[in-house]
Design a protein around this motif. Structure first.
Motif, PDB file in Angstrom:
ATOM      1  N   ILE A  49       0.854  -1.190   0.000  1.00  0.00           N
ATOM      2  CA  ILE A  49       0.000   0.000   0.000  1.00  0.00           C
ATOM      3  C   ILE A  49       0.884   1.233   0.000  1.00  0.00           C
ATOM      4  CG2 ILE A  49      -0.235   0.004   2.528  1.00  0.00           C
ATOM      5  CD1 ILE A  49      -3.103   1.094   2.149  1.00  0.00           C
ATOM      6  N   HIS A  50       0.470   2.277  -0.677  1.00  0.00           N
ATOM      7  CA  HIS A  50       1.244   3.517  -0.727  1.00  0.00           C
ATOM      8  C   HIS A  50       0.903   4.451   0.426  1.00  0.00           C
ATOM      9  CE1 HIS A  50       1.921   7.733  -1.926  1.00  0.00           C
ATOM     10  NE2 HIS A  50       3.026   7.268  -2.488  1.00  0.00           N
ATOM     11  N   ASP A  51      -0.375   4.731   0.606  1.00  0.00           N
ATOM     12  CA  ASP A  51      -0.788   5.743   1.584  1.00  0.00           C
ATOM     13  C   ASP A  51      -0.689   5.220   3.016  1.00  0.00           C
ATOM     14  OD1 ASP A  51      -1.432   7.008  -0.756  1.00  0.00           O
ATOM     15  OD2 ASP A  51      -3.571   7.180  -0.357  1.00  0.00           O
ATOM     16  N   PRO A  52      -0.422   6.121   3.974  1.00  0.00           N
ATOM     17  CA  PRO A  52      -0.421   5.706   5.380  1.00  0.00           C
ATOM     18  C   PRO A  52      -1.819   5.433   5.911  1.00  0.00           C
ATOM     19  CG  PRO A  52      -0.055   8.071   5.219  1.00  0.00           C
ATOM     20  CD  PRO A  52      -0.003   7.536   3.822  1.00  0.00           C
ATOM     21  N   ILE A  53      -2.844   5.941   5.209  1.00  0.00           N
ATOM     22  CA  ILE A  53      -4.237   5.670   5.580  1.00  0.00           C
ATOM     23  C   ILE A  53      -4.913   4.955   4.413  1.00  0.00           C
ATOM     24  CG2 ILE A  53      -4.385   7.643   7.142  1.00  0.00           C
ATOM     25  CD1 ILE A  53      -5.916   9.145   4.965  1.00  0.00           C
ATOM     26  N   GLU A 109       7.215   5.794   8.762  1.00  0.00           N
ATOM     27  CA  GLU A 109       7.310   7.098   9.428  1.00  0.00           C
ATOM     28  C   GLU A 109       7.665   6.984  10.903  1.00  0.00           C
ATOM     29  OE1 GLU A 109       5.186   7.304   5.804  1.00  0.00           O
ATOM     30  OE2 GLU A 109       4.287   6.397   7.587  1.00  0.00           O
ATOM     31  N   GLY A 110       7.809   5.790  11.429  1.00  0.00           N
ATOM     32  CA  GLY A 110       8.100   5.627  12.854  1.00  0.00           C
ATOM     33  C   GLY A 110       9.580   5.765  13.172  1.00  0.00           C
ATOM     34  N   SER A 111       9.939   5.428  14.398  1.00  0.00           N
ATOM     35  CA  SER A 111      11.334   5.545  14.831  1.00  0.00           C
ATOM     36  C   SER A 111      12.071   4.204  14.818  1.00  0.00           C
ATOM     37  CB  SER A 111      11.393   6.146  16.239  1.00  0.00           C
ATOM     38  OG  SER A 111      10.651   5.348  17.154  1.00  0.00           O
ATOM     39  N   ASN A 112      11.338   3.099  14.978  1.00  0.00           N
ATOM     40  CA  ASN A 112      11.984   1.800  15.086  1.00  0.00           C
ATOM     41  C   ASN A 112      12.064   1.116  13.722  1.00  0.00           C
ATOM     42  OD1 ASN A 112      13.183  -0.494  16.045  1.00  0.00           O
ATOM     43  ND2 ASN A 112      11.591  -0.997  17.522  1.00  0.00           N
ATOM     44  N   TYR A 113      12.853   1.725  12.832  1.00  0.00           N
ATOM     45  CA  TYR A 113      12.945   1.188  11.482  1.00  0.00           C
ATOM     46  C   TYR A 113      13.724  -0.124  11.416  1.00  0.00           C
ATOM     47  CZ  TYR A 113      17.420   3.698  11.680  1.00  0.00           C
ATOM     48  OH  TYR A 113      18.655   4.165  12.062  1.00  0.00           O
ATOM     49  N   LYS A 114      14.486  -0.450  12.453  1.00  0.00           N
ATOM     50  CA  LYS A 114      15.253  -1.698  12.420  1.00  0.00           C
ATOM     51  C   LYS A 114      14.331  -2.911  12.476  1.00  0.00           C
ATOM     52  CE  LYS A 114      19.499   0.245  14.354  1.00  0.00           C
ATOM     53  NZ  LYS A 114      20.512   0.178  15.442  1.00  0.00           N
ATOM     54  N   VAL A 115      13.312  -2.859  13.327  1.00  0.00           N
ATOM     55  CA  VAL A 115      12.349  -3.962  13.401  1.00  0.00           C
ATOM     56  C   VAL A 115      11.646  -4.132  12.057  1.00  0.00           C
ATOM     57  CG1 VAL A 115      10.187  -4.737  14.452  1.00  0.00           C
ATOM     58  CG2 VAL A 115      12.003  -3.792  15.884  1.00  0.00           C
ATOM     59  N   TYR A 116      11.184  -3.033  11.496  1.00  0.00           N
ATOM     60  CA  TYR A 116      10.519  -3.026  10.193  1.00  0.00           C
ATOM     61  C   TYR A 116      11.443  -3.619   9.123  1.00  0.00           C
ATOM     62  CZ  TYR A 116       8.632  -0.679   5.957  1.00  0.00           C
ATOM     63  OH  TYR A 116       8.143  -0.376   4.713  1.00  0.00           O
ATOM     64  N   SER A 117      12.676  -3.172   9.105  1.00  0.00           N
ATOM     65  CA  SER A 117      13.640  -3.645   8.107  1.00  0.00           C
ATOM     66  C   SER A 117      13.917  -5.128   8.258  1.00  0.00           C
ATOM     67  CB  SER A 117      14.949  -2.853   8.230  1.00  0.00           C
ATOM     68  OG  SER A 117      14.745  -1.486   7.971  1.00  0.00           O
ATOM     69  N   ASN A 118      14.077  -5.586   9.482  1.00  0.00           N
ATOM     70  CA  ASN A 118      14.380  -6.996   9.715  1.00  0.00           C
ATOM     71  C   ASN A 118      13.243  -7.895   9.245  1.00  0.00           C
ATOM     72  OD1 ASN A 118      16.879  -6.436  10.854  1.00  0.00           O
ATOM     73  ND2 ASN A 118      16.085  -6.371  12.941  1.00  0.00           N
ATOM     74  N   ILE A 119      11.999  -7.464   9.483  1.00  0.00           N
ATOM     75  CA  ILE A 119      10.849  -8.255   9.044  1.00  0.00           C
ATOM     76  C   ILE A 119      10.846  -8.378   7.522  1.00  0.00           C
ATOM     77  CG2 ILE A 119       8.326  -8.324   8.902  1.00  0.00           C
ATOM     78  CD1 ILE A 119       8.293  -6.922  11.665  1.00  0.00           C
ATOM     79  N   ILE A 120      11.081  -7.272   6.840  1.00  0.00           N
ATOM     80  CA  ILE A 120      11.077  -7.296   5.374  1.00  0.00           C
ATOM     81  C   ILE A 120      12.229  -8.137   4.848  1.00  0.00           C
ATOM     82  CG2 ILE A 120      11.370  -5.882   3.294  1.00  0.00           C
ATOM     83  CD1 ILE A 120       9.824  -3.688   4.788  1.00  0.00           C
ATOM     84  N   TYR A 121      13.400  -7.973   5.430  1.00  0.00           N
ATOM     85  CA  TYR A 121      14.546  -8.769   4.969  1.00  0.00           C
ATOM     86  C   TYR A 121      14.279 -10.268   5.127  1.00  0.00           C
ATOM     87  CZ  TYR A 121      19.056 -10.992   4.734  1.00  0.00           C
ATOM     88  OH  TYR A 121      20.073 -11.854   4.404  1.00  0.00           O
ATOM     89  N   ILE A 133      15.522  -2.806  -3.354  1.00  0.00           N
ATOM     90  CA  ILE A 133      14.898  -2.104  -2.231  1.00  0.00           C
ATOM     91  C   ILE A 133      15.226  -0.617  -2.331  1.00  0.00           C
ATOM     92  CG2 ILE A 133      14.890  -1.790   0.279  1.00  0.00           C
ATOM     93  CD1 ILE A 133      13.551  -4.374  -0.546  1.00  0.00           C
ATOM     94  N   CYS A 134      14.213   0.248  -2.129  1.00  0.00           N
ATOM     95  CA  CYS A 134      14.463   1.688  -2.151  1.00  0.00           C
ATOM     96  C   CYS A 134      13.638   2.376  -1.081  1.00  0.00           C
ATOM     97  CB  CYS A 134      14.150   2.273  -3.525  1.00  0.00           C
ATOM     98  SG  CYS A 134      12.403   2.212  -3.988  1.00  0.00           S
ATOM     99  N   SER A 135      14.030   3.618  -0.767  1.00  0.00           N
ATOM    100  CA  SER A 135      13.295   4.409   0.221  1.00  0.00           C
ATOM    101  C   SER A 135      13.763   5.855   0.157  1.00  0.00           C
ATOM    102  CB  SER A 135      13.523   3.848   1.626  1.00  0.00           C
ATOM    103  OG  SER A 135      12.768   4.573   2.585  1.00  0.00           O
ATOM    104  N   PHE A 136      12.882   6.757   0.598  1.00  0.00           N
ATOM    105  CA  PHE A 136      13.292   8.141   0.851  1.00  0.00           C
ATOM    106  C   PHE A 136      13.987   8.261   2.202  1.00  0.00           C
ATOM    107  CE2 PHE A 136       9.849   9.316  -2.202  1.00  0.00           C
ATOM    108  CZ  PHE A 136      10.579  10.188  -2.998  1.00  0.00           C
ATOM    109  N   ASN A 137      13.772   7.287   3.077  1.00  0.00           N
ATOM    110  CA  ASN A 137      14.287   7.326   4.442  1.00  0.00           C
ATOM    111  C   ASN A 137      15.752   6.897   4.457  1.00  0.00           C
ATOM    112  OD1 ASN A 137      14.903   6.704   7.193  1.00  0.00           O
ATOM    113  ND2 ASN A 137      12.722   6.499   7.631  1.00  0.00           N
TER     114      ASN A 137
END
Length: 213
Positions: A49-53, A109-121, A133-137
């Motif tokens: 999904i693109h949008d946060p909502i 948009e959160g602060s704990n991007y490591k958890v998010y990244s690990n799940i995706i990896y 993989i790409c990101s603005f972050n």
């Protein structure tokens, strides 16, 4: 030129960023890959999904990060004529049987991007696919690059323009920067009208048929 279908747009009757639209794009001969966005749910599932909502892309309402996958699955993310459920990243990758490019933009948009990244990896490493993989972050991407080295920074619209020269594997830049970066693979976003001088680039577009040879 390589043609990358932006969210599977305009290749079928299905709404963009749905599994059905993305698979249709991958099964279209002249298209070289697809780009799509992923986010994390309240119960830490990764969905496309693109949008946060979900208000503008479904018949429901709410913030993706505050909703469970079970709740999100209740809504229609397609059209009335072609209804579609929200798709998990894992669910989509299981359906991919091609070496075409799978370009995944990480939205977070959160602060704990490591958890998010690990799940995706842990999801993408299960598949022998041509995944980028790409990101603005920038900070998120720096961390992800330690896990997986095919990463690229999104640059343009006053974002990351001070990081044009970086150590990532590739860059994704808006058209105005196309002649600045020549030392690595470069994707251009989002090109929706024909322009000259695109032959050496990977062109991300909502209108892939416009670039068909």
């Amino acid at each position: 030129m390589k043609i990358i279908s932006h969210r599977g747009s305009n290749v079928s009757e299905y709404k963009n960023n749905t599994k059905e639209a993305l698979l249709k794009a991958l099964n279209t001969d002249f298209i070289d890959g697809v780009e799509f966005d992923v986010r994390i749910t309240k119960d830490k599932k990764i969905v496309i999904i693109h949008d946060p909502i979900i208000d503008f892309v479904s018949d429901g309402s709410g913030i993706v990060s505050n909703m469970s996958l079970k709740t999100l699955k209740k809504y229609n993310f397609g059209t009335k004529e072609k209804p579609c459920k929200i798709c998990q990243l894992d669910e989509f990758l299981k359906c991919v049987h091609t070496n075409k490019i799978i370009l995944i933009e990480l939205k977070f948009e959160g602060s704990n991007y490591k958890v998010y990244s690990n799940i995706i990896y842990n999801i993408i490493k299960k598949y022998n696919l041509n995944i980028y993989i790409c990101s603005f972050n920038y900070n998120l991407l720096k961390y992800f690059n330690k896990l997986y080295n095919r990463c690229g920074l999104l640059i343009g619209n006053m974002i990351n323009t001070d990081k044009l020269y970086n150590t990532f594997n590739f860059n994704i830049v808006s058209y105005k920067y196309k002649n600045i970066i020549t030392n690595k693979k470069t994707f251009l976003w989002t090109i929706n009208e024909y322009k000259s001088g695109l032959d050496k680039f990977y062109v991300i577009t909502d209108k892939p048929y416009l670039f068909k040879n």
